[in-house]
Structures are given as C-alpha cells and as structure tokens.
Design an enzyme around this catalytic site. Structure first.
Site, mmCIF file in Angstrom:
data_model
loop_
_atom_site.group_PDB
_atom_site.id
_atom_site.type_symbol
_atom_site.label_atom_id
_atom_site.label_comp_id
_atom_site.label_asym_id
_atom_site.label_seq_id
_atom_site.Cartn_x
_atom_site.Cartn_y
_atom_site.Cartn_z
ATOM 1 N N ASP A 35 1.915 -10.827 -12.356
ATOM 2 C CA ASP A 35 0.802 -9.977 -11.924
ATOM 3 C C ASP A 35 -0.486 -10.531 -12.529
ATOM 4 O OD1 ASP A 35 0.896 -6.756 -10.813
ATOM 5 O OD2 ASP A 35 -0.988 -7.466 -11.682
ATOM 6 N N TYR A 150 -6.637 -7.008 6.933
ATOM 7 C CA TYR A 150 -5.323 -6.654 6.373
ATOM 8 C C TYR A 150 -4.228 -6.750 7.442
ATOM 9 C CZ TYR A 150 -1.929 -3.772 3.755
ATOM 10 O OH TYR A 150 -0.820 -3.283 3.094
HETATM 11 N N1 LIG Z 1 0.731 1.626 -0.591
HETATM 12 C C1 LIG Z 1 0.981 1.582 0.700
HETATM 13 O O1 LIG Z 1 0.888 2.580 1.414
HETATM 14 C C2 LIG Z 1 1.418 0.291 1.337
HETATM 15 C C3 LIG Z 1 1.754 0.315 2.682
HETATM 16 C C4 LIG Z 1 2.170 -0.854 3.299
HETATM 17 C C5 LIG Z 1 2.238 -2.033 2.575
HETATM 18 N N2 LIG Z 1 1.896 -2.028 1.251
HETATM 19 C C6 LIG Z 1 1.991 -3.308 0.562
HETATM 20 O O2 LIG Z 1 2.817 -3.170 -0.573
HETATM 21 C C7 LIG Z 1 2.379 -4.058 -1.606
HETATM 22 C C8 LIG Z 1 2.131 -3.282 -2.883
HETATM 23 O O3 LIG Z 1 1.170 -2.276 -2.631
HETATM 24 P P1 LIG Z 1 0.813 -1.133 -3.683
HETATM 25 O O4 LIG Z 1 0.361 0.033 -2.883
HETATM 26 O O5 LIG Z 1 1.880 -0.974 -4.692
HETATM 27 O O6 LIG Z 1 -0.499 -1.810 -4.341
HETATM 28 P P2 LIG Z 1 -1.203 -1.579 -5.755
HETATM 29 O O7 LIG Z 1 -2.640 -1.900 -5.551
HETATM 30 O O8 LIG Z 1 -0.842 -0.238 -6.304
HETATM 31 O O9 LIG Z 1 -0.513 -2.713 -6.665
HETATM 32 C C9 LIG Z 1 -0.697 -4.072 -6.360
HETATM 33 C C10 LIG Z 1 -0.340 -4.927 -7.567
HETATM 34 O O10 LIG Z 1 -0.644 -6.287 -7.210
HETATM 35 C C11 LIG Z 1 -1.362 -6.874 -8.295
HETATM 36 N N3 LIG Z 1 -2.225 -7.949 -7.804
HETATM 37 C C12 LIG Z 1 -3.400 -7.827 -7.130
HETATM 38 N N4 LIG Z 1 -3.918 -9.035 -6.896
HETATM 39 C C13 LIG Z 1 -3.060 -9.943 -7.424
HETATM 40 C C14 LIG Z 1 -3.059 -11.369 -7.510
HETATM 41 N N5 LIG Z 1 -4.062 -12.110 -7.018
HETATM 42 N N6 LIG Z 1 -2.010 -11.972 -8.125
HETATM 43 C C15 LIG Z 1 -1.001 -11.236 -8.657
HETATM 44 N N7 LIG Z 1 -0.972 -9.897 -8.622
HETATM 45 C C16 LIG Z 1 -1.975 -9.253 -8.000
HETATM 46 C C17 LIG Z 1 -2.161 -5.724 -8.897
HETATM 47 O O11 LIG Z 1 -2.579 -6.009 -10.231
HETATM 48 C C18 LIG Z 1 -1.160 -4.578 -8.822
HETATM 49 O O12 LIG Z 1 -0.317 -4.540 -9.949
HETATM 50 C C19 LIG Z 1 1.133 -4.751 -1.057
HETATM 51 O O13 LIG Z 1 1.500 -6.007 -0.496
HETATM 52 C C20 LIG Z 1 0.674 -3.825 0.036
HETATM 53 O O14 LIG Z 1 -0.068 -4.487 1.013
HETATM 54 C C21 LIG Z 1 1.479 -0.906 0.628
#
Ligand SMILES: NC(=O)c1ccc[n+]([C@@H]2O[C@H](COP(=O)([O-])OP(=O)(O)OC[C@H]3O[C@@H](n4cnc5c(N)ncnc54)[C@H](O)[C@@H]3O)[C@@H](O)[C@H]2O)c1
Length: 246
Positions: A35, A150
C-alpha cells in the site's frame, strides 16, 4: 511459513483490500500487504501479527517500486501463489469539468498499475506453473455518470483480465475479475451524503455491500479448487448489474 500460500494484496491498508487480506490470512495464506500509505503498516502488523502478514510500502503505479516489491518477494519467499490487484482510486466529475490530470491519475493507477503488477506476477507464476490472479474491477465498468475516467479504467481491467487468462491458461494460472457494486468503505464515504442515499435507494437490496462480501468472492477465486474458472467477471453488487426496472 513456506507451507503457507503467499498472497500479494495491493491497497490492503483499509477498506476492501484489508478485508481481503484478513480473509486470505484466515485461509492459510501469508499476506504481503502492499500500500502507498506507509502509516498503515504498523497498525496492520499489530492487528494481523508477523506470522500472517508483512507490509510493503509501494505505489503500485510506479514501475520501479513494483519491480522492487517483486524482488523482495523473490528474496523472502521464492514464490507467489496469489495476486489480488485491489488498489484503486476515484476522481469523479462530469467530463466537461474533469481536468486531464484526473483522467491520467485514475488510468495510471487503476489500469496501468494493474498491468505492471500482472506482468511481474505472470512471469513468476508461469515459471512456477501455478497461480491465482484476482483483479478488482467495478460494476461501474458498465458506465456511471461522472466516472468517464473510472469506468474506462475498470473496463480496461476486465479486458486485461480476459486477455491474460488466455495467455496464462496453459500454465495452470487462472485470472479473474471481481466487480463490486456499492460497498461501504472510506472510498464510498467520500461521496456527498445525498448522492450516497440515492445510490442505496437504487440498489435491488436497498443496502450497501460490505468489504467482507467482496473478500469472500475473492478468496473463492483465489483458492486452489477453482483452477477451471478463468477469464470471468464475478459481480458482487447486490444485483445492481441486472439492469433497470423494479
Ligand atoms: N467501495 C466501493 O464501493 C467499490 C466499488 C467497486 C469497486 N471498488 C474497487 O475496490 C478497490 C478498493 O476500494 P476501496 O473502496 O476499499 O478503496 P479505499 O479508498 O477505501 O482503499 C484503497 C486503498 O488503496 C491504497 N492506494 C491508493 N493508491 C495507491 C497506490 N498508488 N499504490 C498502492 N496503494 C494505493 C490506499 O492507500 C487504500 O489503502 C478499488 O480498486 C476500487 O476501485 C470499490
């Protein structure tokens, strides 16, 4: 430690990634949590314990950092059994209000970053003749207002997943995508409360999903038993992808 499967999970500091790390750790994996949030490492280590997890501060969109991450995995474990590409970001806006940097930033992490990590893992898994890759896409690949960047990035992840499944199939490596819908995480909580309320109302379930809902699907696809499932996209979205209507 060597009898455990080694699972790399990106974006594991919080939200969905952290739930995936916990689920895989409970299924006899040693988790390498990568991360960009260096501050999260100490808390993760005390929560999971050093027998279950190691933390690697890595920006997964940076090629040199990805190469260095895999060198450390080679040195420390000599193998990688599972890769979960979970790190991702949103920078939402209607297209006429979206700065080019917000397009580039999202594509750079959500798509190019996934590709960089897949390339490094593919080389090793091919050599091992074993591996599971799970890429976190999104239901939003079908199209969401305000998410031209996105949606494009996540559509790209699904295309990448399908192509890579063809390339790695003969090496006993499966490559699948999980497409979450509305999941309750810090990312979703960035949305304006009135927008979030409307999104929840539009759910067939009238609820958001939880990070654990996604983690269970990922763990299934990452398990040794699913070797004959590859190139697929599994929706974890409470039925939202079914379409319009009541
Ligand atoms: N939350 C939702 O409703 C949802 C829906 C569909 C898809 N997603 C996907 O699920 C995944 C996780 O989403 P989430 O909601 O847990 O997000 P979040 O923002 O809560 O967590 C994302 C994590 O990724 C890390 N991160 C960000 N940039 C980074 C980088 N350059 N290198 C390494 N780590 C990095 C952040 O520090 C964080 O710990 C993402 O790919 C998101 O697109 C989420």
């Amino acid at each position: 430690m060597t009898e455990k499967r080694i699972a790399l999970v990106t974006g594991a500091a919080r939200g969905i990634g952290k739930a995936i790390a916990a689920q895989l750790a409970s299924e006899a994996c040693f988790v390498v949590a990568a991360d960009s949030d260096a501050g999260a490492g100490a808390a993760l280590l005390s929560e999971f314990g050093r027998d279950s997890l190691s933390f690697e501060k890595t920006d997964v969109s940076d090629e040199a950092q990805v190469e260095a991450l895999f060198s450390r995995i080679d040195q420390n474990f000599g193998k990688i059994d599972v890769l979960v590409n979970n790190a991702g970001i949103i920078r939402d806006n209607l297209i006429w209000n979206m700065p080019t940097e917000d397009f580039d930033h999202v594509l750079n992490l959500n798509l190019r970053g996934v590709w960089l990590i897949c390339r490094a893992a593919a080389e090793r898994m091919k050599r091992q003749n074993n591996g599971r890759i799970v890429n976190i896409a999104s239901r939003a690949w079908l199209g969401n207002r305000g998410q031209t960047n996105y949606s494009a990035s996540k559509a790209g992840v699904i295309g990448l997943t399908r192509a890579l499944a063809l390339e790695l199939g003969r090496y006993n490596v499966s490559v699948n995508a999980v497409a979450p819908g509305l999941i309750d995480t810090p990312m979703t909580r960035q949305l304006a409360p009135e927008v979030l309320e409307k999104l929840i109302e539009a759910q067939p379930t009238r609820t958001m999903g939880t990070p654990d809902d996604v983690a269970h699907a990922v763990a299934f696809l990452a398990s040794p038993e699913t070797r004959f499932i590859t190139g697929q996209t599994v929706y974890v979205d409470g039925g939202k992808s079914i379409g319009a209507g009541w």
